[in-house]
Design a protein around this motif. Structure first.
Motif, PDB file in Angstrom:
ATOM      1  N   TRP A   1       1.326  -1.014   0.108  1.00 15.32           N
ATOM      2  CA  TRP A   1       0.125  -0.391  -0.541  1.00 15.32           C
ATOM      3  C   TRP A   1       0.755   1.273   0.027  1.00 15.32           C
ATOM      4  N   ARG A   2       0.709   1.884  -0.751  1.00 14.01           N
ATOM      5  CA  ARG A   2       1.777   2.859  -1.579  1.00 14.01           C
ATOM      6  C   ARG A   2       1.379   4.498  -0.844  1.00 14.01           C
ATOM      7  N   ILE A   3       2.510   4.839  -0.092  1.00 12.93           N
ATOM      8  CA  ILE A   3       1.620   5.863   0.958  1.00 12.93           C
ATOM      9  C   ILE A   3       2.731   7.181   0.515  1.00 12.93           C
ATOM     10  N   ALA A   4       2.161   8.489   0.284  1.00 17.74           N
ATOM     11  CA  ALA A   4       2.539   9.512   0.363  1.00 17.74           C
ATOM     12  C   ALA A   4       2.781  10.362   1.760  1.00 17.74           C
ATOM     13  N   LEU A   5       3.517  10.729   2.226  1.00 17.87           N
ATOM     14  CA  LEU A   5       4.093  11.113   3.730  1.00 17.87           C
ATOM     15  C   LEU A   5       4.171  13.528   2.958  1.00 17.87           C
ATOM     16  N   ALA A   6       3.063  13.888   3.188  1.00 20.77           N
ATOM     17  CA  ALA A   6       3.078  15.050   2.622  1.00 20.77           C
ATOM     18  C   ALA A   6       1.737  16.131   3.667  1.00 20.77           C
ATOM     19  N   GLY A   7       2.643  17.115   3.389  1.00 24.58           N
ATOM     20  CA  GLY A   7       2.023  18.237   4.685  1.00 24.58           C
ATOM     21  C   GLY A   7       0.596  18.786   5.020  1.00 24.58           C
TER      22      GLY A   7
END
Length: 226
Positions: free
Chosen positions: A154-160
């Motif tokens: 499961w691909r998660i982008a860490l972004a504000g």
């Protein structure tokens, strides 16, 4: 240095070491490499100007390229892969590797063009993790994310500006690929489009953002406790 000498994949050539450092490294590891016992000044002259050392200078070859799928062995524990999108500072990259080793990350994916070379600065910041955590260099980050999806991640982008908190984006116990972007421009649009979700680390409003290596440490802690 101990991690490099203890890594059978690392080709080592020569080592300069003080007598005190040689005692700490041990005869077994030093037996892997041709080495000379010398003084700290001689060790310092063998390194780039301004390099901080602890009585050791090791000449070795970079680790060879690795295939992503080969690094992802089955595990009963949730597998985590970090994907670094154009993080070019060796100190940040090294600190992320150190944290990745602490939290049992399966692999770290970097782009071959826009990532720091395997240098002394990177190795020192990583504190041995360069020889512990597999680093996979790829031509295209987006294609690597597609491969991770096929492998069940499961691909998660860490972004504000993510849609949800990280703990909510990783609610099940499945494997996760966590994407971290550069401090300047963050995660590139095309890379983000190849993620399944975008998530943020909740913070008090007084701080708008964190150094990427600090954010990685907090995010990995959150993923491991969930």
């Amino acid at each position: 240095m101990k991690a490099a000498l203890g890594n059978p994949r690392r080709k080592v050539k020569r080592c300069l070491v003080t007598s005190r450092a040689a005692e700490e490294v041990g005869t077994k590891l030093l037996g892997r490499v041709r080495h000379d016992i010398t003084d700290a000044d001689t060790v310092g002259r063998a390194l780039p100007p301004g390099a901080v050392h602890q009585g050791v200078a090791l000449l070795c070859e970079p680790l060879g390229r690795r295939d992503l799928a080969d690094m992802l062995t089955p595990s009963e524990r949730r597998r985590i892969v970090l994907v670094l999108d154009q993080i070019s500072d060796p100190h940040n990259a090294g600190a992320i590797l150190r944290t990745a080793a602490a939290f049992g990350v399966s692999a770290v994916v970097v782009q071959d063009r826009n990532s720091p070379p395997e240098s002394g600065a990177l190795a020192k910041a990583a504190s041995g993790a360069l020889d512990i955590v597999p680093v996979v260099s790829v031509v295209n980050i987006s294609r690597a994310l597609d491969e991770l999806q096929k492998l069940g991640f499961w691909r998660i982008a860490l972004a504000g500006d993510g849609e949800s908190a990280l703990k909510d984006a990783a609610t099940d116990n499945g494997d996760i690929a966590l994407v971290l972007g550069s401090e300047g421009s963050g995660i590139r649009r095309l890379v983000r489009e190849h993620c399944d979700a975008a998530a943020f680390v909740p913070m008090d409003s007084v701080m708008e953002s964190l150094n990427v290596s600090n954010a990685a440490a907090i995010a990995l802690y959150e993923l491991r406790r969930s």
